[in-house]
Design an enzyme around this catalytic site. Structure first.
Site, short mmCIF file in Angstrom:
data_model
loop_
_atom_site.label_atom_id
_atom_site.label_comp_id
_atom_site.label_asym_id
_atom_site.label_seq_id
_atom_site.Cartn_x
_atom_site.Cartn_y
_atom_site.Cartn_z
N LYS A 33 21.75 52.88 57.24
CA LYS A 33 22.60 52.56 56.09
C LYS A 33 22.73 53.79 55.18
O LYS A 33 23.82 54.14 54.73
CB LYS A 33 22.02 51.36 55.31
CG LYS A 33 22.19 50.05 56.07
CD LYS A 33 21.39 48.90 55.46
CE LYS A 33 21.43 47.68 56.38
NZ LYS A 33 20.56 46.58 55.94
N GLN A 56 15.91 45.29 51.69
CA GLN A 56 15.82 45.10 53.14
C GLN A 56 14.85 43.95 53.47
O GLN A 56 13.72 43.93 52.99
CB GLN A 56 15.37 46.41 53.81
CG GLN A 56 15.36 46.37 55.33
CD GLN A 56 16.75 46.23 55.93
OE1 GLN A 56 17.70 46.87 55.50
NE2 GLN A 56 16.88 45.37 56.93
N ASP A 99 24.91 42.66 49.55
CA ASP A 99 24.54 41.92 50.76
C ASP A 99 25.13 40.51 50.73
O ASP A 99 25.13 39.80 51.73
CB ASP A 99 23.01 41.82 50.86
CG ASP A 99 22.44 42.73 51.94
OD1 ASP A 99 23.21 43.16 52.82
OD2 ASP A 99 21.23 43.01 51.90
#
Ligand code: NAD
Length: 291
Positions: A52, A96, A119
């Site tokens: 990412k 994460q 997200d």
């Protein structure tokens, strides 16, 4: 059979975003800035988060990686999140997953400012998505929608079977594909671990989205001719012939299913790269929202 090439499609999207970033720079507008927090050093999580960050660099975004030790407390993590919420230069950030067991995942996701929740996991964004209002869509389902759109795959009136009901993949996927939208209008069946005689359901599907996390679960005898297959699964399977000691397997038995499929995503190189592309798209959106 046509491969749904997520790797190539994600490169196209990254290229489009890079052009937009360059144009923002020329106009003196803010450069998008994505931050990521990782707790602990789980191998797969590190790989995801690093790719990412690398993608941010490729397209001209600013990025910040915050690495915290495995023993980080919930309070310490919430403190980091609060700082990112308040930092005006950060447009969006992700935490994460999975998190170590001393940390309540839901509490953490709730602490993220919904306007920076690229997200799309915060209940505000999930609620807006469900009501078909503008929202950050969760990256994996959004990536699948984008792939279907760019390959011009008809979803309207089709029978879609989603396998897996997780909050980040299966359930949002089922919601989005059933909605009245460009890629949508499908008749969706959401299946899970308690579903009885799954094969009789998947055999009726025009499109199958497999997101259960069991290597090569969906086999050729479970699908009909001409089906479109979206394989979300990523499982590390021990493989002594590989230098790193494992190979990545999807939820689909590619060899037997691809014989019947008209379209299929490979693993790797299918849904995975699309997920990152949509995270970047959401971050650009978060930055543009502040213009
Ligand atoms: P999860 O473990 O949270 O959920 C799995 C779901 O599968 C559950 O809802 C469960 O009911 C269902 N399930 C389990 N066994 C089943 C069975 N025998 N029949 C039918 N349903 C069954 O999974 P997740 O987080 O949604 O991830 C699923 C897979 O996708 C994993 O391999 C994960 O690594 C992968 N993943 C990939 C990406 C990507 O970017 N490609 C993103 C997220 C997750």
């Amino acid at each position: 059979m046509i491969l749904l090439d997520g790797k190539k499609t994600s490169l196209d999207i990254k290229q489009e975003i890079a052009v937009e970033v360059k144009s923002r720079k020329e106009k003196g507008l803010k450069i998008p800035h994505l931050a990521a927090i990782i707790v602990g050093s789980d191998g797969a999580s590190m790989t995801y988060v690093n790719s990412k960050v690398k993608s941010c660099q490729q397209i001209g975004f600013n990025s910040t990686l915050i690495e915290l030790p495995e023993e980080t407390t919930e309070e310490q993590l919430l403190h980091e999140i609060d700082a990112l919420n308040k930092d005006k230069d950060i447009d969006g950030f992700i935490v994460q997953l999975p998190l170590p067991k001393q940390i309540d995942e839901q509490k953490v996701l709730m602490a993220v400012d919904p306007d920076k929740d690229v997200d799309g996991f915060h209940p505000v964004n999930v609620g807006k998505m469900t009501l078909d209002l503008p929202a950050f869509l969760p990256a994996t389902p959004a990536g699948i929608m984008e792939l279907l759109e760019r390959y011009d795959i008809e979803t309207s009136g089709k029978n879609v079977v989603v396998i897996g009901r997780s909050h980040i993949v299966g359930r949002p996927m089922s919601i989005l594909l059933s909605q009245k939208r460009k890629v949508g209008n499908a008749t969706v069946t959401l299946t899970h671990s308690r579903t009885k005689d799954l094969a009789s359901i998947t055999r009726e599907a025009d499109i199958v989205v497999a997101a259960l996390g069991m290597a090569e679960f969906l086999t050729g005898d479970m699908v009909k001719e001409g089906v479109t297959i979206i394989d979300v699964g990523i499982t590390r399977v021990p493989d002594a012939t590989k230098k790193r000691g494992y190979r990545l397997a999807g939820d689909v038995h590619f060899e037997s299913v691809s014989e019947k499929a008209s379209y299929i995503t490979p693993v790797p190189g299918g849904v995975g790269p699309m997920t990152i592309a949509m995270l970047l798209t959401n971050t650009l959106q978060a930055c543009q929202n502040k213009d």
